[in-house]
Design a protein around this motif. Structure first.
Motif, PDB file in Angstrom:
ATOM      1  N   VAL A 307     -33.708 -30.978  19.180  1.00 10.00           N
ATOM      2  CA  VAL A 307     -33.985 -31.666  20.454  1.00 10.00           C
ATOM      3  C   VAL A 307     -32.700 -32.261  21.016  1.00 10.00           C
ATOM      4  CG1 VAL A 307     -35.289 -33.522  21.537  1.00 10.00           C
ATOM      5  CG2 VAL A 307     -36.355 -32.136  19.744  1.00 10.00           C
ATOM      6  N   PHE A 308     -31.910 -32.898  20.147  1.00  7.03           N
ATOM      7  CA  PHE A 308     -30.659 -33.509  20.586  1.00  7.03           C
ATOM      8  C   PHE A 308     -29.728 -32.479  21.196  1.00  7.03           C
ATOM      9  CE2 PHE A 308     -26.206 -34.512  19.628  1.00  7.03           C
ATOM     10  CZ  PHE A 308     -26.065 -35.722  20.276  1.00  7.03           C
ATOM     11  N   TRP A 309     -29.525 -31.350  20.511  1.00  6.98           N
ATOM     12  CA  TRP A 309     -28.544 -30.371  20.988  1.00  6.98           C
ATOM     13  C   TRP A 309     -29.040 -29.592  22.198  1.00  6.98           C
ATOM     14  CZ3 TRP A 309     -23.761 -31.053  19.988  1.00  6.98           C
ATOM     15  CH2 TRP A 309     -23.396 -31.736  18.830  1.00  6.98           C
ATOM     16  N   PHE A 310     -30.353 -29.484  22.373  1.00  4.92           N
ATOM     17  CA  PHE A 310     -30.885 -28.862  23.580  1.00  4.92           C
ATOM     18  C   PHE A 310     -30.518 -29.685  24.813  1.00  4.92           C
ATOM     19  CE2 PHE A 310     -34.436 -28.897  26.681  1.00  4.92           C
ATOM     20  CZ  PHE A 310     -34.267 -27.614  27.193  1.00  4.92           C
ATOM     21  N   PHE A 311     -30.750 -30.984  24.739  1.00  3.94           N
ATOM     22  CA  PHE A 311     -30.435 -31.832  25.888  1.00  3.94           C
ATOM     23  C   PHE A 311     -28.934 -32.022  26.048  1.00  3.94           C
ATOM     24  CE2 PHE A 311     -34.931 -33.060  25.466  1.00  3.94           C
ATOM     25  CZ  PHE A 311     -35.326 -32.902  26.792  1.00  3.94           C
ATOM     26  N   MET A 312     -28.191 -31.998  24.953  1.00  2.62           N
ATOM     27  CA  MET A 312     -26.736 -32.063  25.065  1.00  2.62           C
ATOM     28  C   MET A 312     -26.210 -30.837  25.815  1.00  2.62           C
ATOM     29  SD  MET A 312     -24.285 -34.173  24.025  1.00  2.62           S
ATOM     30  CE  MET A 312     -24.420 -34.905  22.417  1.00  2.62           C
ATOM     31  N   PHE A 313     -26.827 -29.690  25.579  1.00  2.36           N
ATOM     32  CA  PHE A 313     -26.486 -28.465  26.306  1.00  2.36           C
ATOM     33  C   PHE A 313     -26.722 -28.645  27.808  1.00  2.36           C
ATOM     34  CE2 PHE A 313     -28.322 -24.446  28.030  1.00  2.36           C
ATOM     35  CZ  PHE A 313     -27.150 -23.694  28.074  1.00  2.36           C
ATOM     36  N   LEU A 314     -27.865 -29.238  28.167  1.00  2.52           N
ATOM     37  CA  LEU A 314     -28.146 -29.478  29.584  1.00  2.52           C
ATOM     38  C   LEU A 314     -27.144 -30.451  30.202  1.00  2.52           C
ATOM     39  CD1 LEU A 314     -32.054 -29.748  29.739  1.00  2.52           C
ATOM     40  CD2 LEU A 314     -30.600 -27.763  30.211  1.00  2.52           C
ATOM     41  N   VAL A 315     -26.745 -31.468  29.442  1.00  2.00           N
ATOM     42  CA  VAL A 315     -25.746 -32.417  29.941  1.00  2.00           C
ATOM     43  C   VAL A 315     -24.428 -31.706  30.203  1.00  2.00           C
ATOM     44  CG1 VAL A 315     -24.369 -34.450  29.364  1.00  2.00           C
ATOM     45  CG2 VAL A 315     -26.812 -34.439  28.884  1.00  2.00           C
ATOM     46  N   ALA A 316     -24.021 -30.814  29.285  1.00  5.50           N
ATOM     47  CA  ALA A 316     -22.774 -30.065  29.468  1.00  5.50           C
ATOM     48  C   ALA A 316     -22.828 -29.241  30.761  1.00  5.50           C
ATOM     49  CB  ALA A 316     -22.523 -29.159  28.263  1.00  5.50           C
TER      50      ALA A 316
END
Length: 386
Positions: A307-316
């Protein structure tokens, strides 16, 4: 390979930090990533992230830090098989109360313990290399794969983690346009240097096989003294996560009328008091789950990672959205080597996301399920009543 992975993790962390520096300096807000996603993709994506951060990411990270503290505290002062969980619960309770009093006690505690930890780690690194270490056992070759290395990176990036929490303090940072980048980049460089040094010390004393076989590497190197240092280090992580995490609950309550009770700000002490209590309760529940099932730290990492890395991807990717949408924006820090830098960060996020889903087990599945449970939030009235 071991050292190279730590270097690669440091590079990914630094790239992420400069991306966040641009986002935080351009739009400082107590909601941090929630505010970035809201501005880039709209309220529905932001609300889903807020749910994910409040139900999965932040309490899971707090519980993981509490379990690290509990494992080492229990090694130094055993309380039995449930000792790590008991220590973790006490830590969460105490730091929730400290931060509920106000932001000043929490910040002073954070600064003091951080200085002690860094000085202690430097002393340990120096002592490891000036004393004669026992001959380490020779290491045996291990099979590697892209996904397996990605799983190792999940833990390495967790160790470096916490730098993105600065986004949640951007709304309270003086002159965020200039100081956001300085705080993030300098902080990350210090963390990378200290982490690499301590890992080289572990290798020097234990060898690769000793590091691989240990459940408490620092405890094996320096027994009680170093266990205390790791306990303090984990507590600084836990405290920092609590300070910034409660602001996610606050931002969600501020923007959703049905959740207004957690969106209140306690002026005396300048802290989101109700949000801190709710965050502490959810984190404590995860600790109880980890303690009862005896899965502890690893389950918390698996629970949060996809979940963390999915949203981090969207932030990038949001960097591209803002650059295209706001070509004439007011002057602020700009990420170097654009558009390559955010692309590298986004690809790194996808790599770790894929690896965590492939190898992290049922904990990762549970985190995704809890994320999906929050989809009814998308249909709530987002307008807070006056």
């Amino acid at each position: 390979m071991f050292v190279s992975l730590w270097l690669l993790g440091g590079l990914v962390t630094l790239i992420g930090a400069v991306c966040y520096a641009e986002l935080g300096s351009a739009r400082p807000d107590a909601g941090g990533e929630y505010a970035f996603l809201n501005a880039a993709y709209g309220r529905k994506v932001a609300l889903l992230f807020a749910w994910a951060r409040c139900a999965v990411i932040q309490p899971g990270a707090i519980a993981a830090a509490a379990f690290v503290m509990g494992d080492y505290a229990n090694a130094a002062l055993p309380l039995g098989p449930y000792g790590p969980g008991l220590y973790a619960l006490v830590a969460i309770t105490v730091f929730t109360l400290v931060n509920r009093v106000g932001i000043t006690p929490g910040k002073l505690t954070q600064r003091f313990v951080e200085v002690v930890v860094v000085l202690a780690l430097i002393a340990i690194v120096v002592s490891a290399f000036v004393t004669t270490a026992p001959a380490p056992r020779p290491s045996t070759p291990q099979e590697t794969s892209v996904a397996g290395i990605g799983l190792a990176m999940m833990y390495i990036l967790l160790t470096y983690g916490g730098w993105n929490e600065a986004a949640y303090l951007s709304g309270e940072l003086q002159d965020a346009q200039r100081n956001m980048a300085r705080a993030l980049v300098l902080g990350v460089l210090v963390v990378i240097a200290v982490t690499l040094a301590i890992n080289l010390a572990y290798l020097h004393v234990l060898g690769l096989e000793g590091v691989r076989d240990s459940d408490a590497v620092a405890g094996d190197v320096g027994a009680t003294v170093l266990s205390v240092v790791v306990v303090l280090s984990a507590l600084t992580t836990l405290n920092g996560l609590m300070i910034t995490g409660a602001r996610s609950y606050y931002a969600l309550g501020r923007d959703v009328a049905a959740l207004r009770s957690i969106g209140t700000w306690k002026e005396r002490g300048s802290t989101p008091a109700n949000a801190l209590v709710l965050q502490g309760a959810v984190s404590a529940a995860l600790v109880v789950f980890g303690a009862v099932t005896r899965v502890g730290f690893r389950a918390m990492v698996a629970y949060t990672a996809p979940v963390f890395w999915f949203f981090m991807f969207l932030v990038a990717l949001s960097l591209y959205v803002f650059r295209r949408r706001e070509p004439g924006a007011a002057p602020h820090y700009r990420v170097p080597l654009y558009p390559v830098t955010p692309a590298l960060f986004a690809l790194s996020c996808l790599w770790v996301l894929w690896s965590s889903l492939l190898h992290a087990g049922w904990g990762a599945v549970l985190g995704v399920v809890v994320l999906l449970v929050g989809t009814p939030l998308l249909f709530l009235d987002p307008t807070r009543s006056s």
